[in-house]
Write a protein that holds these residues in place. Structure first.
Motif, PDB file in Angstrom:
ATOM      1  N   VAL A 390       0.859  -1.192   0.000  1.00 28.61           N
ATOM      2  CA  VAL A 390       0.000   0.000   0.000  1.00 28.61           C
ATOM      3  C   VAL A 390       0.896   1.243   0.000  1.00 28.61           C
ATOM      4  O   VAL A 390       1.757   1.388   0.872  1.00 28.61           O
ATOM      5  CB  VAL A 390      -0.881   0.029   1.272  1.00 28.61           C
ATOM      6  CG1 VAL A 390      -1.576   1.371   1.413  1.00 28.61           C
ATOM      7  CG2 VAL A 390      -1.906  -1.092   1.254  1.00 28.61           C
ATOM      8  N   ASP A 391       0.688   2.132  -0.957  1.00 25.84           N
ATOM      9  CA  ASP A 391       1.470   3.378  -1.004  1.00 25.84           C
ATOM     10  C   ASP A 391       0.588   4.571  -0.644  1.00 25.84           C
ATOM     11  O   ASP A 391      -0.591   4.622  -1.033  1.00 25.84           O
ATOM     12  CB  ASP A 391       2.026   3.602  -2.417  1.00 25.84           C
ATOM     13  CG  ASP A 391       3.100   2.581  -2.772  1.00 25.84           C
ATOM     14  OD1 ASP A 391       3.668   1.969  -1.842  1.00 25.84           O
ATOM     15  OD2 ASP A 391       3.347   2.390  -3.977  1.00 25.84           O
ATOM     16  N   CYS A 392       1.179   5.511   0.059  1.00 30.06           N
ATOM     17  CA  CYS A 392       0.415   6.727   0.399  1.00 30.06           C
ATOM     18  C   CYS A 392       1.357   7.926   0.462  1.00 30.06           C
ATOM     19  O   CYS A 392       2.582   7.778   0.494  1.00 30.06           O
ATOM     20  CB  CYS A 392      -0.304   6.550   1.739  1.00 30.06           C
ATOM     21  SG  CYS A 392       0.787   6.497   3.159  1.00 30.06           S
ATOM     22  N   CYS A 393       0.756   9.130   0.456  1.00 29.39           N
ATOM     23  CA  CYS A 393       1.520  10.363   0.667  1.00 29.39           C
ATOM     24  C   CYS A 393       1.604  10.506   2.184  1.00 29.39           C
ATOM     25  O   CYS A 393       0.590  10.836   2.808  1.00 29.39           O
ATOM     26  CB  CYS A 393       0.799  11.564   0.070  1.00 29.39           C
ATOM     27  SG  CYS A 393       0.362  11.343  -1.660  1.00 29.39           S
ATOM     28  N   GLU A 394       2.763  10.258   2.736  1.00 25.11           N
ATOM     29  CA  GLU A 394       2.859  10.109   4.194  1.00 25.11           C
ATOM     30  C   GLU A 394       3.615  11.291   4.793  1.00 25.11           C
ATOM     31  O   GLU A 394       4.709  11.637   4.342  1.00 25.11           O
ATOM     32  CB  GLU A 394       3.546   8.780   4.510  1.00 25.11           C
ATOM     33  CG  GLU A 394       3.142   8.195   5.857  1.00 25.11           C
ATOM     34  CD  GLU A 394       3.964   8.720   7.018  1.00 25.11           C
ATOM     35  OE1 GLU A 394       3.364   9.173   8.037  1.00 25.11           O
ATOM     36  OE2 GLU A 394       5.221   8.683   6.927  1.00 25.11           O
ATOM     37  N   HIS A 395       3.014  11.876   5.808  1.00 27.41           N
ATOM     38  CA  HIS A 395       3.562  13.107   6.404  1.00 27.41           C
ATOM     39  C   HIS A 395       4.417  12.826   7.632  1.00 27.41           C
ATOM     40  O   HIS A 395       4.385  13.584   8.596  1.00 27.41           O
ATOM     41  CB  HIS A 395       2.424  14.097   6.675  1.00 27.41           C
ATOM     42  CG  HIS A 395       1.794  14.595   5.409  1.00 27.41           C
ATOM     43  ND1 HIS A 395       2.227  15.725   4.739  1.00 27.41           N
ATOM     44  CD2 HIS A 395       0.796  14.088   4.633  1.00 27.41           C
ATOM     45  CE1 HIS A 395       1.515  15.891   3.632  1.00 27.41           C
ATOM     46  NE2 HIS A 395       0.645  14.913   3.544  1.00 27.41           N
ATOM     47  N   LYS A 396       5.162  11.734   7.581  1.00 24.93           N
ATOM     48  CA  LYS A 396       6.153  11.392   8.609  1.00 24.93           C
ATOM     49  C   LYS A 396       5.519  11.376  10.011  1.00 24.93           C
ATOM     50  O   LYS A 396       6.098  11.866  10.974  1.00 24.93           O
ATOM     51  CB  LYS A 396       7.337  12.375   8.578  1.00 24.93           C
ATOM     52  CG  LYS A 396       7.996  12.529   7.219  1.00 24.93           C
ATOM     53  CD  LYS A 396       8.891  11.375   6.821  1.00 24.93           C
ATOM     54  CE  LYS A 396      10.151  11.201   7.594  1.00 24.93           C
ATOM     55  NZ  LYS A 396      11.170  12.183   7.411  1.00 24.93           N
TER      56      LYS A 396
END
Ligand SMILES: CC(=O)/C=C/C=C(C)/C=C/C1=C(C)CCCC1(C)C
Ligand SMILES: CC(/C=C/C=O)=C\C=C\C=O
Ligand SMILES: [Fe+2]
Length: 586
Positions: A390-396
């Motif tokens: 699963v890939d996402c735009c991740e904000h750390k």
């Protein structure tokens, strides 16, 4: 001489074409000349060129702030004297339509409408909204027609927007804004109306999707904010009523929509969990596929979007959770209606699309995301399913991005690098019963300037192995993603498109019909500029080089999400007239 053809509407009336060519010069408005295309007129004509000019001028005093007079602060924001970046400036008219001059070449196969939704009006009279997500929805359409480009913009007539115009005040709860209670009793009744949903907004400002049956639906996170629109005229057709009895007030802002599927998640704040539901094309009835109970926390995690694979729906349980305590507060809290609950942990649940059974439920590292990019099934040599990727735009795992999206922060860029880091977060969810999943960066975040959000992929790779994603990235220093990026997730490389001072919106990929390469297509983005201008840009999906751009006649604010509606009939060129050389209405 370059010129654009324009059909301009305003709250003061329609601008219609003269039946024969007209040409004149207007020094006052810095216009080179105006002339009309012939043969396109359908209705009444302008008595004189002067009248024509007046009607087309965007002047915040004479021509229509959409809601009451503009806030004092906003009065200076019209074209040419923009106080803020156009990305964060309210639109100045209800609607307009124009044929744009195209620099470069739009491929002749690109025929259809790119529709984009997003906030567009951030004030009522002299009251300014706080957060990007509060703005009243505005639709932008780019009708591509054999190399020509007709653009239009129009406000969505939600109940929340209409009530604000009528009463000159906020009447519904927006993302961060809450209507003022005049007294204690009103305050109590407001809290009650929150739980019945009566006070929630229907401001459908987040996305727009084309259902399998052709209907076009604008959405936000409240269920009542599901609004049908006409993709040609951008007219609001009415509320989309769900005919089932599933109830609930909120849903994911991003359903998964294909020709055959409409799948979404309904968070359950009473019995913490999520319903996975689907709706057949041609119906308004959602049916339950399955249910996931939360494993941590007393409320579900915020679910703005979620991913699917060919066979599974992945339900994310993010430690940024809905907060009943913050929901009832009148003043925004640092995390708005949410709470950061690291102790409640983070989970990923995998639900079969067909049986509704939970096939895996794993704990994963803490994460913060608005947007999942894609997911797929990892199969071993024997054909066994070993993991879901699963890939996402991740904000750390950092919630400060929510605060950075406050308008005062967006409007006050002073050259300091204040955009928090983001990356492509890749989850590996084991399907062998192991209790933990992994979260890693899919590529070095420096490749895309450590800014990452608002992504699209080739839709034919939805739920399947894929290589490319398109997103907003960053060239630092910045306070907001200011570049476009093409990510190669196999070679772990990114290409960047950048234009100084520009704020690009979500790059949207349209595949070349019959293409065999995943990245064979065009990437469309709408760019807001510092000086009050805006343009659409078209990039070659393969090379990520610019192939065409077309300037809008006025400023366009930052938008959120879009969809593609293939062309089925000719686009209306009615009432089109030609504007000045600079492609501006002033
Ligand atoms: C624009 C965007 O990305 C998100 C918009 C989210 C909205 C409008 C959320 C609204 C809500 C309420 C008004 C109260 C209930 C909770 C919640 C769904 C956050
Ligand atoms: C615009 C945005 C985040 C940008 C951060 O880098 C998020 C939008 C969320 C809603 O659709
Ligand atoms: Fe979104």
């Amino acid at each position: 001489m370059a010129s654009i053809q324009l059909l301009s509407f305003s709250t003061k009336g329609l601008c219609l074409l003269p039946p024969s060519p007209v040409s004149y010069e207007c020094r006052r408005h810095n216009c080179y000349s105006l002339s009309t295309s012939t043969g396109l007129s359908t209705g009444s004509m302008f008595a004189s060129s002067r009248e024509f000019m007046v009607t087309n001028t965007i002047n915040p005093r004479s021509s229509l702030p959409t809601i009451g007079p503009l806030a004092l602060e906003e009065e200076k924001n019209y074209i040419g004297e923009s106080k803020y970046h156009s990305a964060w400036t309210s639109v100045q008219q209800e609607q307009w339509r124009a044929q744009l001059v195209v620099e470069g070449e739009i491929p002749s196969w690109l025929n259809g409408t790119y529709l984009r939704n997003g906030p567009g009006v951030w004030h009522i009279h002299d009251y300014n909204f706080r957060h990007l997500f509060d703005g009243y929805a505005t639709l932008v359409a780019l009708h591509f027609d054999n190399g020509r480009l007709i653009a239009a913009r129009r406000q969505i007539e939600s109940e929340a927007y209409k009530a604000a115009k009528e009463h000159n005040k906020l009447c519904y709860r927006e993302f961060s804004e809450v209507p003022k209670a005049d007294n204690f009793f009103k305050n109590v009744s407001d809290v009650i109306s929150l739980f019945t949903g009566a006070s929630l907004t229907d401001n459908a400002n987040t996305g727009v999707v084309k259902l399998g049956d052709g209907r076009v639906l604008c959405l936000t996170e409240t269920q009542k904010g599901s609004i049908l629109i006409d993709p040609d005229s951008l007219e609001t057709l009415g509320r989309f009523e769900y005919t089932d009895k599933l109830g609930g007030l909120i849903h994911a802002a991003h359903p998964i929509v294909t020709e055959t599927d409409f799948i979404t998640l309904l968070p359950d704040l009473v019995r913490p969990g999520y319903l996975v539901v689907k709706m057949e094309p041609g119906t308004n009835e959602r049916k339950v596929v399955g249910r996931v109970d939360c494993r941590g926390g007393s409320t579900p995690g915020w679910v703005h979007s979620f991913p699917v694979t060919e066979n599974y729906v992945v339900v994310p349980e993010m430690p940024l959770r809905y907060s009943v305590k913050n929901l009832v507060k009148a003043e925004p809290t640092p995390l708005y209606k949410f709470e950061w609950c690291p102790n409640s942990k983070a989970f990923m649940h995998v639900v079969s699309k067909f049986s509704g059974k939970i096939m895996a439920s794993v704990e994963v590292p803490l994460f913060v995301t608005f947007h999942f990019i894609n997911a797929y099934e990892e199969i071993d040599d024997e054909g066994r399913l070993i993991a879901i990727i699963v890939d996402c735009c991740e904000h750390k795992a950092d919630t400060t991005i929510l605060d950075k999206l406050k308008l005062e922060n967006l409007r006050s860029f002073n050259g300091q690098d204040v955009l928090p880091d983001a990356r492509v977060g890749r989850f590996t969810i084991p399907m062998d019963g192991s209790p933990f999943g992994k979260l890693e960066s899919a590529l070095d975040p420096d490749e895309h300037g450590r800014g990452m959000d608002m992504c699209s992929i080739n839709p034919s790779h939805l739920g399947k192995k894929y290589r490319y994603a398109y997103a907003c990235g960053a060239r630092r220093p910045c306070n907001f993603p200011n570049a476009l990026t093409k990510l190669d997730l196999v070679n772990q490389k990114a290409k960047i498109w950048y234009d100084e001072g520009a704020v690009p919106s979500e790059p949207f990929f349209v595949a070349h019909p019959g293409a065999t390469e995943e990245d064979d297509g065009v990437v469309i983005s709408i760019i807001s500029e510092e000086n009050g201008g805006a343009y659409a840009v078209m990039l070659d999906g393969l090379t990520f080089e610019e192939i065409a751009r077309a300037r809008f006649p006025c400023s366009i604010p930052y938008g959120l999400h879009g969809c593609w509606v293939p062309k089925t009939k000719p686009y209306s060129l009615e009432k089109v007239c030609v504007l000045n050389k600079r492609n501006t209405m002033l």
